[in-house]
Design an enzyme around this catalytic site. Sequence first.
Site, PDB file in Angstrom:
ATOM      1  N   GLN A 201      -5.697   2.370   1.684  1.00  0.00           N
ATOM      2  CA  GLN A 201      -6.827   2.249   2.594  1.00  0.00           C
ATOM      3  C   GLN A 201      -7.796   1.208   2.021  1.00  0.00           C
ATOM      4  O   GLN A 201      -8.456   1.457   0.998  1.00  0.00           O
ATOM      5  CB  GLN A 201      -7.492   3.605   2.784  1.00  0.00           C
ATOM      6  CG  GLN A 201      -6.513   4.680   3.268  1.00  0.00           C
ATOM      7  CD  GLN A 201      -6.008   4.429   4.674  1.00  0.00           C
ATOM      8  OE1 GLN A 201      -6.726   4.607   5.656  1.00  0.00           O
ATOM      9  NE2 GLN A 201      -4.749   4.013   4.793  1.00  0.00           N
ATOM     10  N   GLY A 242     -12.202  10.669  10.615  1.00  0.00           N
ATOM     11  CA  GLY A 242     -11.025   9.920  10.197  1.00  0.00           C
ATOM     12  C   GLY A 242     -11.317   8.448   9.942  1.00  0.00           C
ATOM     13  O   GLY A 242     -12.410   7.938  10.227  1.00  0.00           O
ATOM     14  N   HIS A 243     -10.306   7.750   9.424  1.00  0.00           N
ATOM     15  CA  HIS A 243     -10.506   6.344   9.072  1.00  0.00           C
ATOM     16  C   HIS A 243     -10.727   5.470  10.306  1.00  0.00           C
ATOM     17  O   HIS A 243     -10.167   5.704  11.372  1.00  0.00           O
ATOM     18  CB  HIS A 243      -9.357   5.803   8.218  1.00  0.00           C
ATOM     19  CG  HIS A 243      -7.990   5.951   8.797  1.00  0.00           C
ATOM     20  ND1 HIS A 243      -6.858   5.596   8.122  1.00  0.00           N
ATOM     21  CD2 HIS A 243      -7.564   6.424   9.989  1.00  0.00           C
ATOM     22  CE1 HIS A 243      -5.806   5.827   8.867  1.00  0.00           C
ATOM     23  NE2 HIS A 243      -6.204   6.324   9.999  1.00  0.00           N
ATOM     24  N   ASN A 244     -11.609   4.471  10.119  1.00  0.00           N
ATOM     25  CA  ASN A 244     -11.934   3.471  11.143  1.00  0.00           C
ATOM     26  C   ASN A 244     -12.698   4.023  12.342  1.00  0.00           C
ATOM     27  O   ASN A 244     -12.847   3.328  13.355  1.00  0.00           O
ATOM     28  CB  ASN A 244     -10.672   2.753  11.645  1.00  0.00           C
ATOM     29  CG  ASN A 244      -9.918   2.070  10.530  1.00  0.00           C
ATOM     30  OD1 ASN A 244      -8.877   2.574  10.086  1.00  0.00           O
ATOM     31  ND2 ASN A 244     -10.427   0.956  10.045  1.00  0.00           N
ATOM     32  N   SER A 262      -9.849   5.939  14.175  1.00  0.00           N
ATOM     33  CA  SER A 262     -10.078   4.832  15.115  1.00  0.00           C
ATOM     34  C   SER A 262     -10.775   5.248  16.417  1.00  0.00           C
ATOM     35  O   SER A 262     -10.926   4.424  17.317  1.00  0.00           O
ATOM     36  CB  SER A 262      -8.778   4.095  15.445  1.00  0.00           C
ATOM     37  OG  SER A 262      -8.226   3.549  14.256  1.00  0.00           O
TER      38      SER A 262
END
Length: 270
Positions: A201, A242-244, A262
């Site tokens: 990441q 979560g990521h993004n 996302s």
Amino acid sequence: MASVALREIAEQLGGELIGDGARRIDRIGSLDNATPSTITFLANPRLRAHLAVSRAGCVIVAEAERAAATARGATLVTADPYAYYARLTRWWVARMLPHVEASVHPSAVIAATARIAPDASIGPLAVIEAGATIGAGAMIGAHCVVGADAQIGTATRLAARVTLHAGCTIGARCIVHSGAVIGSDGFGFAPVDGRWEKIEQLGAVRIGDDVEIGANTCIDRGALDDTLIGDGVKLDNQIQIGHNVHIGAHTAMAGCVGVAGSAVIGAHCT
């Protein structure tokens, strides 16, 4: 808590005070459990019946409740009683908290290249890694970890056991509660021949000003671009971001929400 005269509350926070300004108040409480030394508020019209029988020393009300409130005693009239109550709690706590002198606890581990503002406070057993920046008036609680090149803004407070991973940033006047983890790896794996190949990441987490993050909430760093949390966002306890993910300014989320990677959430959402 030392008592305060109603007159002082009105002078500091505004509102129209009706009644004895010299009456002393020593706590903020509910309508039902108030005593003659309690200040309380009525913001929900459904609780209007509780007003007449409340023993409170003073009730904060809107204009519509003026007559009913003044019939029972001292009253503070304001446009938004709930907002007034919020300001009152902050003012009350500011009076109650002892002044904390800027200091670095001897047990803290601070890298030589970390930049610590002269008036910041670093608690026991905290770790500040290389290149990290701690802004003016910031408070870093016991056992916190601030990763390499991470940045913490002016007057931001990290409670005990907060982890801010490398390269992540938090703006000014934020509050992060115990157990929060900011910048841990997002859940990224590629399926290869029946097994999972880890995807490093490479992004970070960027958090705006005036954000509050609840206990044990986790915000993952981005896979490529950064995870973004806008100004004034409020996150309750045990939330997973979560990521993004992008969260717009002044959005609020209650406990145990999970936001998938996302996802984009606008401003002023609840």
